[in-house]
Motif scaffolding. Structure first.
Motif, short mmCIF file in Angstrom:
data_model
loop_
_atom_site.label_atom_id
_atom_site.label_comp_id
_atom_site.label_asym_id
_atom_site.label_seq_id
_atom_site.Cartn_x
_atom_site.Cartn_y
_atom_site.Cartn_z
N LEU A 1 0.82 -1.21 0.00
CA LEU A 1 0.00 0.00 0.00
C LEU A 1 0.86 1.26 0.00
N THR A 2 1.96 1.25 0.72
CA THR A 2 2.85 2.42 0.71
C THR A 2 3.30 2.73 -0.71
N LYS A 3 3.68 1.72 -1.43
CA LYS A 3 4.13 1.90 -2.81
C LYS A 3 3.02 2.48 -3.67
N ALA A 4 1.80 1.97 -3.49
CA ALA A 4 0.67 2.50 -4.26
C ALA A 4 0.39 3.95 -3.91
N LEU A 5 0.46 4.30 -2.62
CA LEU A 5 0.16 5.66 -2.18
C LEU A 5 1.22 6.66 -2.64
N LEU A 6 2.44 6.23 -2.84
CA LEU A 6 3.46 7.14 -3.33
C LEU A 6 3.12 7.68 -4.72
N GLU B 1 -1.69 27.43 -6.06
CA GLU B 1 -0.39 27.78 -5.50
C GLU B 1 -0.05 26.89 -4.31
N LYS B 2 -1.02 26.59 -3.48
CA LYS B 2 -0.77 25.67 -2.37
C LYS B 2 -0.50 24.27 -2.90
N LYS B 3 -1.22 23.87 -3.94
CA LYS B 3 -0.99 22.56 -4.54
C LYS B 3 0.43 22.48 -5.10
N ARG B 4 0.90 23.57 -5.69
CA ARG B 4 2.25 23.60 -6.25
C ARG B 4 3.31 23.44 -5.16
N ARG B 5 3.10 24.11 -4.04
CA ARG B 5 4.03 23.95 -2.92
C ARG B 5 3.95 22.54 -2.33
N GLY B 6 2.75 21.97 -2.34
CA GLY B 6 2.58 20.61 -1.88
C GLY B 6 3.36 19.62 -2.73
N TYR B 7 3.42 19.89 -4.04
CA TYR B 7 4.18 19.06 -4.97
C TYR B 7 5.65 19.02 -4.58
N ASP B 8 6.22 20.19 -4.34
CA ASP B 8 7.64 20.25 -3.94
C ASP B 8 7.87 19.54 -2.61
N SER B 9 6.98 19.78 -1.63
CA SER B 9 7.15 19.18 -0.31
C SER B 9 7.04 17.67 -0.35
N PHE B 10 6.10 17.17 -1.15
CA PHE B 10 5.91 15.72 -1.25
C PHE B 10 7.14 15.05 -1.84
N LEU B 11 7.69 15.65 -2.91
CA LEU B 11 8.89 15.09 -3.52
C LEU B 11 10.06 15.10 -2.55
N GLY C 1 13.35 9.69 -1.21
CA GLY C 1 14.20 8.59 -0.75
C GLY C 1 13.42 7.30 -0.57
N VAL C 2 12.18 7.40 -0.10
CA VAL C 2 11.34 6.21 0.06
C VAL C 2 11.07 5.58 -1.30
N ALA C 3 10.74 6.43 -2.29
CA ALA C 3 10.50 5.92 -3.65
C ALA C 3 11.76 5.28 -4.22
N ALA C 4 12.90 5.89 -3.97
CA ALA C 4 14.16 5.36 -4.51
C ALA C 4 14.47 3.98 -3.94
N SER C 5 13.97 3.68 -2.75
CA SER C 5 14.23 2.37 -2.15
C SER C 5 13.53 1.25 -2.93
N TYR C 6 12.55 1.62 -3.75
CA TYR C 6 11.87 0.64 -4.62
C TYR C 6 12.56 0.51 -5.98
N GLY C 7 13.60 1.29 -6.21
CA GLY C 7 14.33 1.21 -7.46
C GLY C 7 14.23 2.48 -8.29
N HIS C 8 15.15 2.64 -9.20
CA HIS C 8 15.24 3.86 -10.02
C HIS C 8 13.99 4.07 -10.87
N LEU C 9 13.48 3.02 -11.49
CA LEU C 9 12.31 3.17 -12.36
C LEU C 9 11.08 3.58 -11.57
N PHE C 10 10.92 3.00 -10.37
CA PHE C 10 9.76 3.40 -9.58
C PHE C 10 9.90 4.85 -9.11
N ARG C 11 11.11 5.27 -8.79
CA ARG C 11 11.30 6.67 -8.40
C ARG C 11 10.85 7.60 -9.52
N ARG C 12 11.16 7.28 -10.77
CA ARG C 12 10.69 8.10 -11.89
C ARG C 12 9.16 8.08 -11.98
#
Length: 337
Positions: A173-178, A246-256, A261-272
């Motif tokens: 589920l974590t992977k799906a939610l990312l 504008e808040k959504k745009r800042r949310g985009y940066d904060s989420f990334l 790093g969590v996404a990268a732990s699933y591999g480079h392709l999943f991070r993309r």
């Protein structure tokens, strides 16, 4: 100085069905645990009354209601003054002295509550009468590692109403939610109180706050899905956070920044893939609010990072001609159902 006292220590006892805040074991029956309902509100008095009425109409018994007023122009306590809350196990209206945002309001509500479970309800949403009962049943039948139960909604759009049920997620589920919010809004969620206190809402997140919290909770507890429409959600409501790009745009940066790093732990392709979905969410918000230049830039980023998702390209094409192609795409979508 307040020292280490909690909000619960600093407030008078609950009003309504019980004047003693007590504990979940004291207030609920042996077979029905106490549920704390947290409603957060800010400057939507007409919606708030309907929202509270939907809590009072629940088929489930031991409910305490905590309304957190985030410094509304008209205090929520005045808006709700003539509503009969005697059927509740407890009722409390807490007011912030300054506007602190919905995440701070949710944290206040969690701290003020005494139930075994916490159910969140946004002030412009409503519950069907069986909502709390169905969630508690799911919790009581679940394994000990389950920390969240969530359900679907009946979505009210300008062109009508339809059920929107959360997809079944068989894997991580974590992977799906990312990538996608496969849970929904906070109004569809009930959480164990101990989990809610352990994983507090991040008050620095102005947007994407629900999704950010779901990801962190999913790293600590299991979720159970109820494929039932138990929440009434009005997309036509005014003043929703999703309307503020504008808040959504800042949310985009904060989420990334938070989850790269969590996404990268699933591999480079999943991070993309994760970064592409984040760009798509921000880009579709820009498209919806008429920020066509930002929409094109973000949606192009989504396509470039993960070209295997067809909707990325579809939204990008809709953004290319600005308002004209956007309206054309929306019309085609409606005609195709």
């Amino acid at each position: 100085m307040l020292g280490h006292t909690t909000l619960r220590d600093r407030l008078p006892g609950f009003l309504g069905g019980s004047t003693d805040a007590g504990t979940a074991e004291d207030t609920g029956s042996d077979t029905e645990p106490l549920v704390t309902v947290v409603i957060t509100t800010y400057n939507r008095p007409s919606y708030l009354r309907d929202c509270v009425e939907s809590v009072l109409a629940q088929t489930y018994g031991p409910i305490e209601l905590v309304v957190v007023d985030d410094c509304s122009d008209t205090p929520a306590s005045e808006t709700l003054a003539d509503i009969d809350t005697d059927s509740l196990a407890g009722y409390r209206c807490v007011r912030h002295q300054t506007n602190r945002g919905v995440n701070a309001a949710r944290n206040t509500g969690v701290e003020a509550g005494t139930g075994r479970y916490v159910a969140f309800l946004d002030d412009d949403d409503r519950w069907v009468p069986e909502k709390v009962e169905r969630h508690v049943e799911a919790f009581e039948a679940a394994d000990e590692d389950v920390g969240v139960v969530y359900s679907g909604m009946k979505a009210i759009h300008e062109d009508g109403a339809r059920e929107e049920l959360p997809p079944r997620i068989d894997g991580d589920l974590t992977k799906a939610l990312l990538c996608r919010n496969v849970v929904g809004s906070m109004s569809v969620v009930m959480v164990r109180a101990d989990v809610a206190r352990e994983v507090q809402f991040d008050e620095e997140f102005e947007a994407w706050a629900d999704l950010e919290w779901f990801v962190r909770v999913s790293q600590r507890a299991a979720f159970v899905r109820l494929p039932e429409a138990l929440v009434v959600y009005e997309y036509t409501s005014h003043g929703r956070l999703s309307d503020d790009f504008e808040k959504k745009r800042r949310g985009y940066d904060s989420f990334l920044n938070r989850f790269d790093g969590v996404a990268a732990s699933y591999g480079h392709l999943f991070r993309r893939k994760m970064r592409a979905w984040a760009a798509f969410r921000a880009g579709s918000s820009a498209l919806y609010t008429g920020n066509y230049g930002e929409a094109r830039r973000l949606l192009f980023t989504a396509v470039a990072r993960y070209p295997l998702e067809p909707r990325f390209l579809a939204y990008l094409l809709a953004s290319l001609g600005g308002r004209y192609t956007h309206l054309l795409a929306r019309g085609l979508s409606r005609s195709l159902g």
